[in-house]
Design a protein around this motif. Structure first.
Motif, PDB file in Angstrom:
ATOM      1  N   LEU A   1       0.837  -1.214   0.000  1.00  0.00           N
ATOM      2  CA  LEU A   1       0.000   0.000   0.000  1.00  0.00           C
ATOM      3  C   LEU A   1       0.870   1.262   0.000  1.00  0.00           C
ATOM      4  CD1 LEU A   1      -2.834  -0.843   2.559  1.00  0.00           C
ATOM      5  CD2 LEU A   1      -3.090  -0.426   0.115  1.00  0.00           C
ATOM      6  N   LEU A   2       1.959   1.236   0.785  1.00  0.00           N
ATOM      7  CA  LEU A   2       2.843   2.405   0.849  1.00  0.00           C
ATOM      8  C   LEU A   2       3.469   2.683  -0.507  1.00  0.00           C
ATOM      9  CD1 LEU A   2       4.611   1.870   4.297  1.00  0.00           C
ATOM     10  CD2 LEU A   2       3.235   3.835   3.637  1.00  0.00           C
ATOM     11  N   VAL A   3       3.976   1.607  -1.153  1.00  0.00           N
ATOM     12  CA  VAL A   3       4.626   1.802  -2.446  1.00  0.00           C
ATOM     13  C   VAL A   3       3.619   2.302  -3.472  1.00  0.00           C
ATOM     14  CG1 VAL A   3       5.700   0.583  -4.359  1.00  0.00           C
ATOM     15  CG2 VAL A   3       6.487   0.185  -2.031  1.00  0.00           C
TER      16      VAL A   3
ATOM     17  N   GLY B   1       0.865   3.988  -2.883  1.00  0.00           N
ATOM     18  CA  GLY B   1       0.507   5.365  -2.541  1.00  0.00           C
ATOM     19  C   GLY B   1       1.583   6.328  -3.013  1.00  0.00           C
ATOM     20  N   TYR B   2       2.828   5.933  -2.780  1.00  0.00           N
ATOM     21  CA  TYR B   2       3.966   6.774  -3.165  1.00  0.00           C
ATOM     22  C   TYR B   2       3.994   6.978  -4.680  1.00  0.00           C
ATOM     23  CZ  TYR B   2       8.925   8.116  -3.338  1.00  0.00           C
ATOM     24  OH  TYR B   2      10.105   8.763  -3.534  1.00  0.00           O
ATOM     25  N   ASP B   3       3.857   5.870  -5.413  1.00  0.00           N
ATOM     26  CA  ASP B   3       3.890   5.973  -6.878  1.00  0.00           C
ATOM     27  C   ASP B   3       2.717   6.797  -7.392  1.00  0.00           C
ATOM     28  OD1 ASP B   3       6.118   4.494  -6.771  1.00  0.00           O
ATOM     29  OD2 ASP B   3       5.235   2.632  -7.521  1.00  0.00           O
TER      30      ASP B   3
ATOM     31  N   ALA C   1       1.214   9.175  -5.842  1.00  0.00           N
ATOM     32  CA  ALA C   1       1.468  10.588  -5.545  1.00  0.00           C
ATOM     33  C   ALA C   1       2.344  11.203  -6.641  1.00  0.00           C
ATOM     34  CB  ALA C   1       2.137  10.727  -4.181  1.00  0.00           C
ATOM     35  N   GLU C   2       3.363  10.420  -7.081  1.00  0.00           N
ATOM     36  CA  GLU C   2       4.235  10.915  -8.151  1.00  0.00           C
ATOM     37  C   GLU C   2       3.439  11.210  -9.405  1.00  0.00           C
ATOM     38  OE1 GLU C   2       7.901  11.514  -7.928  1.00  0.00           O
ATOM     39  OE2 GLU C   2       6.630  11.749  -6.152  1.00  0.00           O
TER      40      GLU C   2
END
Lengths: 202, 263
Positions: free
Chosen positions: B202-204, B206-208, B210-211
């Motif tokens: 989920l973190l990865v 979410g991060y991607d 956001a980019e």
């Protein structure tokens, strides 16, 4: 564990609000517009993750992960935790509006502590070092948060002492779980997206 | 949820949705409701007298009743909020003593605190639900912008809330995938490992995401301002409401001072 509305005294509410306002000011200042979407999305992930329940003995606890918030966000942990708690107050009326300052500080200050102590080790150390650093970051953040909540309760009145002690005791198994899960997530991120562990820059 | 919902569908109604309805409270200006919610919860939370706490609870319940929210949802939230209250009753009113065996006695001071806090917590709950649960959540953030909250904080709220639903759906899909593979959580390392992977993924994502979102916004000329497109309309109704709420707040404060004398 968040303190409900109507429990704390005026000086505590005021003190918590002032500390959180200061943390928010620094966190927002350090967060440029190009970091804003990342902080927002990661805050959303942490909010969703806190809805996951992990069994402890016959009961279950929800994930806190404030140590990991610190490792990934640094000072932006303050705004990230604040938006989550505000949403909780507005949506579920849980935790309330006046206790927001104290509740944010109790969660975000330990996040920052974990960041300061363990972020470099978790990022750069070898596999074993980063495992230990991740575990320490996760469990220390939960312990300090529990101690801060207990302290707030105890400062409210002598009658709260047994409850304050119980809060700390109940969080001991949570420390273990949070430590292990934080350490494992750090390992995963080191392999999948090492850039995410550059807290200052996420 | 045997089929994963398509990304284009609106978020499913669930615990992350604000309450719906059409009472007079739903029609008030969100700025008025936010200001009153903040002011009243502060007055109630700091109160120390019985008359003030009882009156606040009565006011809160009256407001909640007139908000005509779905009662199932209200009861569910009431239960969640009172979890802390139950803990209070477990710890505060009792005194353990050792006198040829454990003696359990009532502590009058603890009992008083537990009862007072129970009243206040539920009063504030009712007031906040009646005021903030009767509008769209993003309107609260929008109202914050009108109160000159820092720009970045308001933007953070809007982004956070916008993508919360997307990530919640993603989490639900992953949880479903775990379930069909026979995963049952227990007290073991395997469970922790599984949840760590779940949150890590989920973190990865979410991060991607956001980019991608940020790149797309830059392409459209984003320069740090999110323009708020729907505007609030302050009417006389809102002015009257604020005055009435101010009087209620003042009354509660007076009851507090007066009540402190005879309680």
């Amino acid at each position: 564990m968040h303190i409900a509305e109507g429990v704390l005294t005026a000086p505590l509410l005021g003190g918590g609000a002032a500390l959180t306002a200061a943390g928010l000011a620094v966190g927002l200042k350090k967060m440029d517009y190009d970091r804003l979407p990342r902080v927002a999305l990661l805050a959303a992930v942490f909010f969703v993750a806190s809805l996951i329940h992990v069994p402890v003995g016959p009961a279950s606890v929800h994930l806190v992960l404030n140590g990991l918030v610190g490792l990934l966000l640094g000072w932006a942990a303050f705004p990230a935790i604040f938006v989550g708690l505000v949403l909780q107050a507005v949506l579920f009326q849980y935790g309330g509006l006046t206790a927001l300052g104290v509740n944010t500080f109790c969660m975000a200050a330990p996040a920052l502590l974990s960041y300061a102590l363990f972020a470099p080790l978790a990022r750069r150390g070898g596999r074993a070092v980063s495992l230990v650093a991740g575990f320490a970051a996760g469990s220390l953040a939960v312990l300090v948060a529990a101690l801060l909540v207990a302290l707030s309760l105890w400062l409210t009145g002598e009658a709260f002492l047994p409850m304050a002690q119980a809060v700390v005791l109940a969080n001991l198994p949570v420390m273990l779980i949070e430590g292990v899960i934080t350490a494992l997530i750090v390992q995963y991120l080191r392999k999948a997206r090492p850039a995410m562990l550059q807290a200052g820059r996420v | 949820m045997s089929q994963a919902p398509a990304q284009t569908q609106p978020p499913p109604a669930g615990p992350l949705e604000a309450a719906q309805g059409a009472s007079w409270l739903h029609r008030l200006d969100p700025r008025a409701k936010l200001a009153v919610a903040l002011g009243l919860s502060l007055v109630v939370a700091l109160g120390q007298s019985w008359p003030a706490a009882l009156t606040a609870l009565a006011v809160g319940l009256a407001a909640l009743a007139s908000a005509r929210l779905p009662w199932r949802q209200v009861l569910g939230r009431l239960a969640a909020v009172n979890f802390f209250v139950v803990l209070l009753w477990v710890f505060l009113p009792w005194r353990l003593g050792w006198d040829n065996g454990w003696q359990v006695g009532l502590d009058p001071e603890g009992l008083r605190l537990a009862l007072l806090i129970s009243l206040k917590t539920n009063a504030v709950f009712a007031i906040i639900l009646a005021l903030l649960g009767t509008g769209r959540v993003e309107h609260v953030f929008h109202a914050l912008a009108h109160f000159h909250a820092p720009d970045k904080l308001v933007n953070l709220f809007l982004f956070f809330y916008r993508y919360l639903h997307v990530l919640k759906r993603e989490q639900a899909r992953l949880a479903w995938a775990l379930k069909v593979r026979g995963f049952t959580p227990g007290n073991n390392l395997r469970t922790w490992r599984t949840y760590a992977s779940l949150v890590g993924v989920l973190l990865v994502r979410g991060y991607d995401r956001a980019e991608r979102v940020y790149q797309a916004m830059l392409c459209r000329g984003f320069s740090g301002t999110l323009w708020l497109l729907d505007h609030f309309h302050w009417s006389r109704r809102d002015t009257v409401f604020c005055w009435c709420a101010g009087l209620v707040g003042l009354g509660l404060a007076i009851l507090n001072l007066g009540g402190a004398v005879w309680s």
